[in-house]
Design a protein around this motif. Structure first.
Motif, PDB file in Angstrom:
ATOM      1  N   PRO A  86      11.533 -22.863  -8.222  1.00 25.87           N
ATOM      2  CA  PRO A  86      10.037 -23.247  -8.458  1.00 25.87           C
ATOM      3  C   PRO A  86       9.674 -23.631  -7.354  1.00 25.87           C
ATOM      4  O   PRO A  86       8.270 -23.707  -7.516  1.00 25.87           O
ATOM      5  CB  PRO A  86      10.552 -24.434  -9.550  1.00 25.87           C
ATOM      6  N   LEU A  87      10.188 -24.131  -6.359  1.00 25.84           N
ATOM      7  CA  LEU A  87       9.424 -24.413  -5.041  1.00 25.84           C
ATOM      8  C   LEU A  87       8.960 -23.313  -4.339  1.00 25.84           C
ATOM      9  O   LEU A  87       7.738 -23.217  -3.812  1.00 25.84           O
ATOM     10  CB  LEU A  87      10.633 -25.288  -3.976  1.00 25.84           C
ATOM     11  N   VAL A  88       9.616 -22.362  -4.414  1.00 22.11           N
ATOM     12  CA  VAL A  88       9.060 -20.839  -3.693  1.00 22.11           C
ATOM     13  C   VAL A  88       8.068 -20.331  -4.573  1.00 22.11           C
ATOM     14  O   VAL A  88       6.854 -19.955  -4.032  1.00 22.11           O
ATOM     15  CB  VAL A  88      10.174 -19.832  -3.598  1.00 22.11           C
ATOM     16  N   GLN A  89       8.100 -20.426  -6.006  1.00 23.05           N
ATOM     17  CA  GLN A  89       7.292 -19.601  -6.854  1.00 23.05           C
ATOM     18  C   GLN A  89       6.202 -20.390  -7.629  1.00 23.05           C
ATOM     19  O   GLN A  89       5.352 -19.800  -8.353  1.00 23.05           O
ATOM     20  CB  GLN A  89       7.837 -18.551  -7.858  1.00 23.05           C
ATOM     21  N   GLY A  90       6.366 -21.701  -7.567  1.00 20.29           N
ATOM     22  CA  GLY A  90       5.623 -22.489  -8.326  1.00 20.29           C
ATOM     23  C   GLY A  90       4.124 -22.342  -8.416  1.00 20.29           C
ATOM     24  O   GLY A  90       3.387 -22.392  -9.542  1.00 20.29           O
ATOM     25  N   ALA A 136       0.723  -1.319   0.096  1.00 21.60           N
ATOM     26  CA  ALA A 136       0.174   0.189   0.007  1.00 21.60           C
ATOM     27  C   ALA A 136       0.805   1.159   0.011  1.00 21.60           C
ATOM     28  O   ALA A 136       0.484   2.276  -0.614  1.00 21.60           O
ATOM     29  CB  ALA A 136      -1.076   0.015   1.230  1.00 21.60           C
ATOM     30  N   ASP A 137       2.046   1.208   0.637  1.00 20.93           N
ATOM     31  CA  ASP A 137       2.830   2.236   0.632  1.00 20.93           C
ATOM     32  C   ASP A 137       3.766   2.525  -0.616  1.00 20.93           C
ATOM     33  O   ASP A 137       3.902   3.715  -0.963  1.00 20.93           O
ATOM     34  CB  ASP A 137       3.795   2.194   2.085  1.00 20.93           C
ATOM     35  N   LEU A 138       4.523   1.395  -1.043  1.00 23.57           N
ATOM     36  CA  LEU A 138       5.338   1.790  -2.048  1.00 23.57           C
ATOM     37  C   LEU A 138       4.792   1.253  -3.501  1.00 23.57           C
ATOM     38  O   LEU A 138       5.373   1.425  -4.485  1.00 23.57           O
ATOM     39  CB  LEU A 138       6.598   0.638  -1.709  1.00 23.57           C
ATOM     40  N   GLY A 139       3.693   0.734  -3.397  1.00 20.82           N
ATOM     41  CA  GLY A 139       3.110   0.132  -4.741  1.00 20.82           C
ATOM     42  C   GLY A 139       3.647  -1.087  -5.221  1.00 20.82           C
ATOM     43  O   GLY A 139       4.128  -1.897  -4.386  1.00 20.82           O
ATOM     44  N   GLY A 140       3.343  -1.432  -6.413  1.00 18.35           N
ATOM     45  CA  GLY A 140       3.684  -2.749  -6.743  1.00 18.35           C
ATOM     46  C   GLY A 140       2.457  -3.598  -7.123  1.00 18.35           C
ATOM     47  O   GLY A 140       1.169  -3.488  -6.512  1.00 18.35           O
ATOM     48  N   GLY A 141       2.654  -4.752  -7.606  1.00 18.50           N
ATOM     49  CA  GLY A 141       1.508  -5.773  -7.967  1.00 18.50           C
ATOM     50  C   GLY A 141       1.365  -6.990  -7.058  1.00 18.50           C
ATOM     51  O   GLY A 141       2.313  -6.764  -6.218  1.00 18.50           O
ATOM     52  N   ALA A 142       0.732  -7.627  -7.426  1.00 18.74           N
ATOM     53  CA  ALA A 142       0.250  -8.825  -6.414  1.00 18.74           C
ATOM     54  C   ALA A 142       1.625  -9.628  -6.229  1.00 18.74           C
ATOM     55  O   ALA A 142       1.747 -10.247  -5.211  1.00 18.74           O
ATOM     56  CB  ALA A 142      -0.768  -9.859  -6.979  1.00 18.74           C
ATOM     57  N   SER A 143       2.433  -9.794  -7.461  1.00 26.32           N
ATOM     58  CA  SER A 143       3.691 -10.617  -7.025  1.00 26.32           C
ATOM     59  C   SER A 143       4.796 -10.190  -6.452  1.00 26.32           C
ATOM     60  O   SER A 143       5.598 -10.672  -5.798  1.00 26.32           O
ATOM     61  CB  SER A 143       4.264 -10.962  -8.356  1.00 26.32           C
ATOM     62  N   THR A 144       4.468  -8.868  -5.999  1.00 23.88           N
ATOM     63  CA  THR A 144       5.532  -7.950  -5.192  1.00 23.88           C
ATOM     64  C   THR A 144       5.379  -8.677  -3.789  1.00 23.88           C
ATOM     65  O   THR A 144       6.545  -8.951  -3.188  1.00 23.88           O
ATOM     66  CB  THR A 144       5.140  -6.595  -4.842  1.00 23.88           C
ATOM     67  N   LEU A 145       4.181  -9.111  -3.140  1.00 27.49           N
ATOM     68  CA  LEU A 145       4.269  -9.789  -1.766  1.00 27.49           C
ATOM     69  C   LEU A 145       4.981 -11.229  -2.061  1.00 27.49           C
ATOM     70  O   LEU A 145       5.745 -11.395  -0.828  1.00 27.49           O
ATOM     71  CB  LEU A 145       2.429 -10.092  -1.551  1.00 27.49           C
ATOM     72  N   GLN A 146       4.734 -11.768  -2.899  1.00 26.30           N
ATOM     73  CA  GLN A 146       5.390 -13.176  -2.905  1.00 26.30           C
ATOM     74  C   GLN A 146       7.193 -12.759  -2.986  1.00 26.30           C
ATOM     75  O   GLN A 146       8.127 -13.738  -2.278  1.00 26.30           O
ATOM     76  CB  GLN A 146       5.183 -13.996  -4.222  1.00 26.30           C
ATOM     77  N   TRP A 147       7.537 -11.818  -3.714  1.00 26.72           N
ATOM     78  CA  TRP A 147       8.860 -11.644  -3.681  1.00 26.72           C
ATOM     79  C   TRP A 147       9.673 -11.004  -2.604  1.00 26.72           C
ATOM     80  O   TRP A 147      10.872 -11.136  -2.492  1.00 26.72           O
ATOM     81  CB  TRP A 147       9.319 -10.745  -5.123  1.00 26.72           C
ATOM     82  N   LEU A 148       8.871 -10.403  -2.004  1.00 20.44           N
ATOM     83  CA  LEU A 148       9.433  -9.940  -0.633  1.00 20.44           C
ATOM     84  C   LEU A 148       9.964 -11.019   0.209  1.00 20.44           C
ATOM     85  O   LEU A 148      10.936 -10.768   0.807  1.00 20.44           O
ATOM     86  CB  LEU A 148       8.419  -9.370   0.080  1.00 20.44           C
ATOM     87  N   ALA A 149       9.202 -12.142   0.122  1.00 17.47           N
ATOM     88  CA  ALA A 149       9.680 -13.471   0.995  1.00 17.47           C
ATOM     89  C   ALA A 149      10.588 -14.314   0.214  1.00 17.47           C
ATOM     90  O   ALA A 149      11.826 -14.772   0.700  1.00 17.47           O
ATOM     91  CB  ALA A 149       8.501 -14.127   1.429  1.00 17.47           C
ATOM     92  N   ALA A 150      10.394 -14.359  -1.114  1.00 16.45           N
ATOM     93  CA  ALA A 150      11.203 -15.136  -1.856  1.00 16.45           C
ATOM     94  C   ALA A 150      12.503 -14.753  -2.276  1.00 16.45           C
ATOM     95  O   ALA A 150      13.285 -15.379  -2.299  1.00 16.45           O
ATOM     96  CB  ALA A 150      10.497 -15.387  -3.269  1.00 16.45           C
ATOM     97  N   ALA A 151      12.553 -13.446  -2.388  1.00 17.39           N
ATOM     98  CA  ALA A 151      14.018 -12.944  -2.497  1.00 17.39           C
ATOM     99  C   ALA A 151      14.993 -13.220  -1.322  1.00 17.39           C
ATOM    100  O   ALA A 151      16.167 -13.534  -1.530  1.00 17.39           O
ATOM    101  CB  ALA A 151      14.024 -11.262  -2.855  1.00 17.39           C
ATOM    102  N   TYR A 152      14.432 -13.081  -0.345  1.00 15.19           N
ATOM    103  CA  TYR A 152      15.278 -13.313   0.813  1.00 15.19           C
ATOM    104  C   TYR A 152      15.633 -14.910   0.976  1.00 15.19           C
ATOM    105  O   TYR A 152      16.850 -15.297   1.201  1.00 15.19           O
ATOM    106  CB  TYR A 152      14.467 -13.001   2.382  1.00 15.19           C
ATOM    107  N   THR A 153      14.651 -15.736   0.873  1.00  9.70           N
ATOM    108  CA  THR A 153      14.968 -17.339   0.977  1.00  9.70           C
ATOM    109  C   THR A 153      15.749 -17.624  -0.410  1.00  9.70           C
ATOM    110  O   THR A 153      16.647 -18.655  -0.130  1.00  9.70           O
ATOM    111  CB  THR A 153      13.512 -17.972   0.730  1.00  9.70           C
TER     112      THR A 153
END
Length: 571
Positions: A233-237, A53-70
């Motif tokens: 693929p495990l994180v984003q599949g 809500a603060d920075l913007g971005g699409g629905a995939s942004t939420l997944q990538w916030l965790a996936a980038a770290y993992t």
């Protein structure tokens, strides 16, 4: 300061040097780093909507916030462990802690989704340097009689962090201290990181491998590529509905890891320093521990994900309430850890007993849902979650000690990085497996639950003077809408079936009174079906979790009966 090496299982020395003086203080520094990692792995799940809500971005942004770290952490862990052998575990811990803290500051200062995701990659990479050093230093610092107690501390700390992470994140975002909002979940890492860094300077032992091995660059590239090909693929599949390329990537990862193993064996035979020491996998305790760890950490992370989805979406709990529901689980882990300290002479049997007790606890959760149904409350889940936690504490207390007991000093960095990588891989696999099963069953489960409530809804629609044709159309629309909304990847989007339901509902209204009655009836039916459908699917997943725990019990037979021969003699 010099460190004390742990004697190998094959030739225990008769005259061991005194244990490292500050070993318990050093352990708490290592655990503090573990806490930072575990908290940052889960906080974005809670704070993600506020970030978007603060920075913007699409629905995939939420997944990538965790996936980038993992992803970044999993890719770097094996190399991070080996760097400790080369440059010293204390030095690499300091580098990792400083870099992780800097990454946290960059997260807090982010002004775009891209910057935040990049900062999460920085956190993950430096975390991969920091975390493996802890296991290696514990093995060096603690004498055999104390090592299980030291390694066993990881279980309660992991449990408390997993529970407290969502609670802390929800509290900090809601409190909005100094107008920071979601940024405070990263700013809180600054004092924690500084404390870990200063504590490491003061208490961690100095030391470096006597042989000063060289970094295996080709091996590092191969293992990083293999890890990326399987973790991505495990994180984003599931987010992409498991297209063909996800399975091709996982198949390619097996080929890359096979090439990596061949290369490492040849490098070792040539007398050069490998990234992963091949002799590790000839040790029964280590190779068996890798298989067991992969299954167990899959089970643990998958169970936590699905249970949190059930409480927050299915039962409608707030993140704070959902986190508090898991407190008995963490409390049980501490109890299990304490009990295990008095049973060290039983070695592997303690771990196996823990797997069975945990399976009984998970069955207790199933039984509670079966008896109480969708009206289940937090207090009714306390006994079964407490038993589940006790089992997990019993299981984890001897795990690291048994697996690392026979590892030689020159293998420690490689072993620590590999173990931590397997932990990450297991977590990603468990989330992918149980998350996919859960959402795969959820649409049908909720549609079936709507069918069970359909007769009551028809009676209410008849009382509101809805025609038979319109009544059946509304029931069918609700069935599709409830199923589609439950599995929607973007909760903010309105499924087409729900838009159709709204249109058909409006056209069925024949009076102002009916205009109030029909939406109320639909809302009540959907809510009841949602809760009962989630509960039914959760029960199915719990059977899978119990099956994975039985497999964990069986895989434990691959481990030696005791961490060290002298324990068997004492028994």
């Amino acid at each position: 300061m010099s460190t004390t090496g742990v004697a190998s299982a094959e030739a225990p020395p008769t005259d061991s040097p005194a244990p490292y003086r500050w070993r318990w203080a050093a352990l708490f520094v290592i655990l503090a780093a573990e806490v930072m990692d575990l908290l940052d792995a889960v906080v974005t799940n809670i704070a993600g909507p506020s970030m978007r809500a603060d920075l913007g971005g699409g629905a995939s942004t939420l997944q990538w916030l965790a996936a980038a770290y993992t992803l970044s952490m999993a890719v770097g862990l094996v190399t991070g462990g080996r760097l400790g052998d080369i440059h010293g575990r204390r030095r690499m811990f300091l580098v990792g802690a400083a870099g992780f803290t800097l990454g946290s500051l960059l997260c807090a200062l982010s002004v775009s989704p891209e910057m935040l995701i990049a900062a999460r990659v920085v956190q993950g990479l430096f975390g991969a340097v920091m975390l493996p050093q802890g296991l290696g230093m514990i093995k060096e610092m603690f004498p055999p009689k104390e090592s299980q107690k030291a390694f066993g501390m990881f279980g309660p700390v992991m449990g408390l962090s997993a529970v407290c992470g969502p609670i802390l994140a929800g509290w900090l975002v809601d409190a909005d201290y100094f107008g920071t909002g979601w940024r405070m979940i990263f700013l809180i890492n600054l004092p924690l990181g500084a404390a870990a860094f200063l504590g490491a300077l003061r208490y961690l032992p100095r030391g470096r491998s006597a042989g000063r091995p060289r970094l295996d660059i080709p091996g590092m590239l191969l293992v990083s590529l293999g890890a990326l090909l399987i973790i991505f693929p495990l994180v984003q599949g599931r987010e992409y509905d498991w297209p063909l390329w996800t399975f091709l990537m996982m198949g390619a990862s097996a080929v890359v890891f096979a090439a990596f193993g061949t290369y490492e064996s040849r490098r070792s035979r040539a007398g050069r320093d490998p990234l992963v020491v091949p002799s590790l996998f000839r040790k029964r305790g280590f190779s068996g521990g890798m298989a067991l760890g992969l299954v167990f950490f899959s089970t643990m992370q998958g169970f936590m994900l699905v249970f949190n989805l059930y409480t927050q979406i299915g039962l409608g709990y707030s993140p704070l309430k959902a986190g508090l529901v898991m407190v008995p689980w963490s409390g049980g882990m501490i109890v299990g850890f304490g009990v295990a300290q008095g049973l060290t002479r039983f070695g592997r049997a303690v771990l196996q007993a823990g797997a069975l007790v945990m399976a009984v606890g998970v069955f207790g959760v199933w039984l509670t849902l079966d008896l109480v149904g969708s009206a289940v409350g937090p207090w009714q889940l306390v006994p079964s979650l407490l038993v589940t936690g006790i089992g997990m504490g019993l299981l984890m207390a001897p795990f690291f000690d048994i697996v690392l007991a026979s590892v030689e000093p020159h293998e420690t960095g490689s072993a620590s990085g590999t173990m931590t990588a397997v932990q990450q891989l297991g977590g990603a696999f468990g989330v992918a497996l149980l998350g996919t099963v859960f959402f795969g069953l959820l649409g049908g489960g909720i549609a079936t639950a709507v069918d069970h409530h359909a007769d009551g809804l028809r009676r209410q629609l008849t009382a509101a003077h809805v025609t038979p044709t319109a009544r059946e159309r509304i029931v069918a629309d609700l069935r599709r809408c409830a199923a589609d909304r439950a599995v929607a990847k973007d909760p903010a989007a309105t499924p087409a079936s729900c838009a159709r339901l709204e249109k058909d509902t409006r056209s069925a209204v024949t009076s102002p009174q009916a205009g109030a009655q029909i939406p109320a009836a639909l809302q009540a039916t959907a809510s009841s079906a949602f809760r009962s459908g989630f509960g039914t699917v959760m029960q199915t997943v719990l059977w899978i979790v119990d099956g994975m725990l039985v497999l964990t019990f069986l895989l434990a037979f691959l481990l030696p009966r005791h961490a060290r021969p002298e324990e068997a003699a004492g028994h």
